[in-house]
Design a protein around this motif. Structure first.
Motif, PDB file in Angstrom:
ATOM      1  N   ARG A  92       0.828  -1.208   0.000  1.00 26.62           N
ATOM      2  CA  ARG A  92       0.000   0.000   0.000  1.00 26.62           C
ATOM      3  C   ARG A  92       0.859   1.254   0.000  1.00 26.62           C
ATOM      4  O   ARG A  92       0.605   2.199  -0.759  1.00 26.62           O
ATOM      5  CB  ARG A  92      -0.905  -0.007   1.234  1.00 26.62           C
ATOM      6  CG  ARG A  92      -1.781   1.223   1.404  1.00 26.62           C
ATOM      7  CD  ARG A  92      -2.244   1.332   2.842  1.00 26.62           C
ATOM      8  NE  ARG A  92      -1.103   1.500   3.749  1.00 26.62           N
ATOM      9  CZ  ARG A  92      -1.176   1.367   5.077  1.00 26.62           C
ATOM     10  NH1 ARG A  92      -2.323   1.000   5.641  1.00 26.62           N
ATOM     11  NH2 ARG A  92      -0.108   1.544   5.815  1.00 26.62           N
ATOM     12  N   TYR A  95       2.552   1.904  -3.323  1.00 23.68           N
ATOM     13  CA  TYR A  95       1.569   2.418  -4.281  1.00 23.68           C
ATOM     14  C   TYR A  95       1.265   3.892  -4.025  1.00 23.68           C
ATOM     15  O   TYR A  95       1.204   4.698  -4.958  1.00 23.68           O
ATOM     16  CB  TYR A  95       0.293   1.585  -4.181  1.00 23.68           C
ATOM     17  CG  TYR A  95      -0.853   2.112  -5.017  1.00 23.68           C
ATOM     18  CD1 TYR A  95      -0.868   1.933  -6.392  1.00 23.68           C
ATOM     19  CD2 TYR A  95      -1.906   2.800  -4.419  1.00 23.68           C
ATOM     20  CE1 TYR A  95      -1.915   2.422  -7.159  1.00 23.68           C
ATOM     21  CE2 TYR A  95      -2.953   3.291  -5.171  1.00 23.68           C
ATOM     22  CZ  TYR A  95      -2.960   3.092  -6.547  1.00 23.68           C
ATOM     23  OH  TYR A  95      -3.987   3.591  -7.303  1.00 23.68           O
ATOM     24  N   PHE A 100       1.964   3.276  -8.840  1.00 27.66           N
ATOM     25  CA  PHE A 100       1.636   1.889  -9.164  1.00 27.66           C
ATOM     26  C   PHE A 100       2.791   1.208  -9.889  1.00 27.66           C
ATOM     27  O   PHE A 100       3.072   0.023  -9.673  1.00 27.66           O
ATOM     28  CB  PHE A 100       0.375   1.850 -10.030  1.00 27.66           C
ATOM     29  CG  PHE A 100       0.012   0.477 -10.529  1.00 27.66           C
ATOM     30  CD1 PHE A 100      -0.583  -0.451  -9.688  1.00 27.66           C
ATOM     31  CD2 PHE A 100       0.278   0.107 -11.842  1.00 27.66           C
ATOM     32  CE1 PHE A 100      -0.913  -1.720 -10.142  1.00 27.66           C
ATOM     33  CE2 PHE A 100      -0.047  -1.162 -12.305  1.00 27.66           C
ATOM     34  CZ  PHE A 100      -0.648  -2.073 -11.451  1.00 27.66           C
ATOM     35  N   LEU A 103       5.474  -0.818  -8.029  1.00 24.95           N
ATOM     36  CA  LEU A 103       5.212  -2.197  -7.621  1.00 24.95           C
ATOM     37  C   LEU A 103       5.822  -3.196  -8.593  1.00 24.95           C
ATOM     38  O   LEU A 103       5.964  -4.380  -8.271  1.00 24.95           O
ATOM     39  CB  LEU A 103       3.698  -2.444  -7.524  1.00 24.95           C
ATOM     40  CG  LEU A 103       2.965  -1.690  -6.410  1.00 24.95           C
ATOM     41  CD1 LEU A 103       1.465  -1.843  -6.574  1.00 24.95           C
ATOM     42  CD2 LEU A 103       3.407  -2.187  -5.041  1.00 24.95           C
TER      43      LEU A 103
END
Length: 328
Positions: A92, A95, A100, A103
């Motif tokens: 989390r 992100y 994003f 990741l």
């Protein structure tokens, strides 16, 4: 009970060095490795950071600043269940704080490494057990044949792909180490070569060779579990694939739990230089230093994220591998 697997009746002609269509192992392994790596990439990023003391320093500093009383980690965070919760929190945070795309940082060199690595590994193992069995065990496969083939496969794979894993590890640690985020794989390659020379690309190779034990355990156990679930072969449908998925996942889980510390040592050896200095210089020096500074528990840093990645990864990879071989 005999340890020898049932084999077809051997012909009177001299066996070939490699079986026909030996290339199938190469293609199947590469496809399986690629799909597994893409699906589980976020967990790989988390695992790498948790294995590194650079990320731990960042976490501890934040905790100290927040608590203000010298407490680094809350007591409830020491139990096993919390480590799985922590993995979700780190995903989390990456992100939220880094985007994003973060990741999947290092996915490029991961794919560049995984595809040939899995191709080499599956090719060497699949054909190696054929050669070893035919030339040293009268054409019969058994556990020592599987162990020997898996050892050869692990050494060949580790030697060929170590530079790729060094680049991947550096990319995944570039944000948590506090250094300027490197633009991409090529920039990282140039940086490693400029600062450390060719030897920099082979950091962690000794730990990779130590990790060959994981591959031998995994392959040997997988072959055993396949024998146990052999009754489902040919039936098709859910039952057969569940047997295959269970064999692959269980073999990987057991092998990982037994040999995991080498993963942490390897990550530490591949870390970037800190203030121009190399903190970890060798296998045993790293092991002693990690235990002295952080305790033996740190040798299992990132285990939860690693298990959440490698078990489904193995299930996907071996399923695709077996499916390609059957289809071909």
């Amino acid at each position: 009970m005999s340890d020898t697997l049932p084999q077809p009746v051997a012909s009177s002609s001299k066996p070939s060095v490699l079986p026909s269509k030996s290339w199938q192992h190469f293609v199947a392994g590469g496809l399986g490795g690629m799909c597994g790596a893409i699906v589980t990439s976020p967990f790989d990023v988390v695992k790498t950071r948790l294995q590194s003391d650079l990320f731990q320093v960042k976490v501890k500093s934040a905790s100290l600043g927040l608590a203000g009383n010298g407490t680094v980690v809350a007591p409830h965070r020491t139990n096993l269940l919390w480590h799985f919760v922590e993995t979700g929190h780190i995903l989390r945070d990456i992100y939220r704080e880094e985007s994003f795309r973060a990741l999947f940082r290092g996915l490029g060199p991961t794919l560049v490494g995984v595809i040939p690595a899995r191709s080499i590994n599956f090719f060497t193992y699949g054909n190696g057990k054929h050669i070893i069995a035919n030339y040293f065990n009268n054409g019969q496969e058994n556990s020592w044949v599987h162990l020997s083939a898996a050892t050869c496969a692990g050494i060949a794979t580790g030697t060929a792909t170590n530079p790729v894993w060094v680049v991947k590890t550096r990319l995944q640690l570039s944000q948590s180490s506090g250094e300027r985020l490197v633009g991409g794989s090529w920039d990282m390659i140039k940086q490693i070569f400029r600062q450390e020379g060719i030897r920099g690309f082979y950091k962690g190779l000794s730990a990779s060779y130590l990790g060959v034990t994981e591959g031998t355990i995994q392959w040997t156990l997988y072959e055993r579990l396949k024998r146990i679930t052999a009754g489902t072969e040919g039936k098709g449908g859910v039952q057969e694939w569940l047997g295959m998925l269970g064999s692959a996942g269980t073999a990987k889980c057991v092998a990982t739990l037994i040999t995991y510390p080498h993963e942490v040592i390897r990550t530490r050896l591949r870390q970037p230089l800190v203030d121009g200095k190399m903190k970890y210089t060798g296998l045993w020096q790293t092991l002693r230093l990690v235990i002295a500074e952080e305790g033996a528990k740190s040798l299992y840093g990132g285990l939860s994220a690693h298990l959440m990645r490698v078990i489904p990864n193995a299930a996907v990879m071996y399923s695709i591998y077996e499916a390609v071989l059957r289809f071909a």
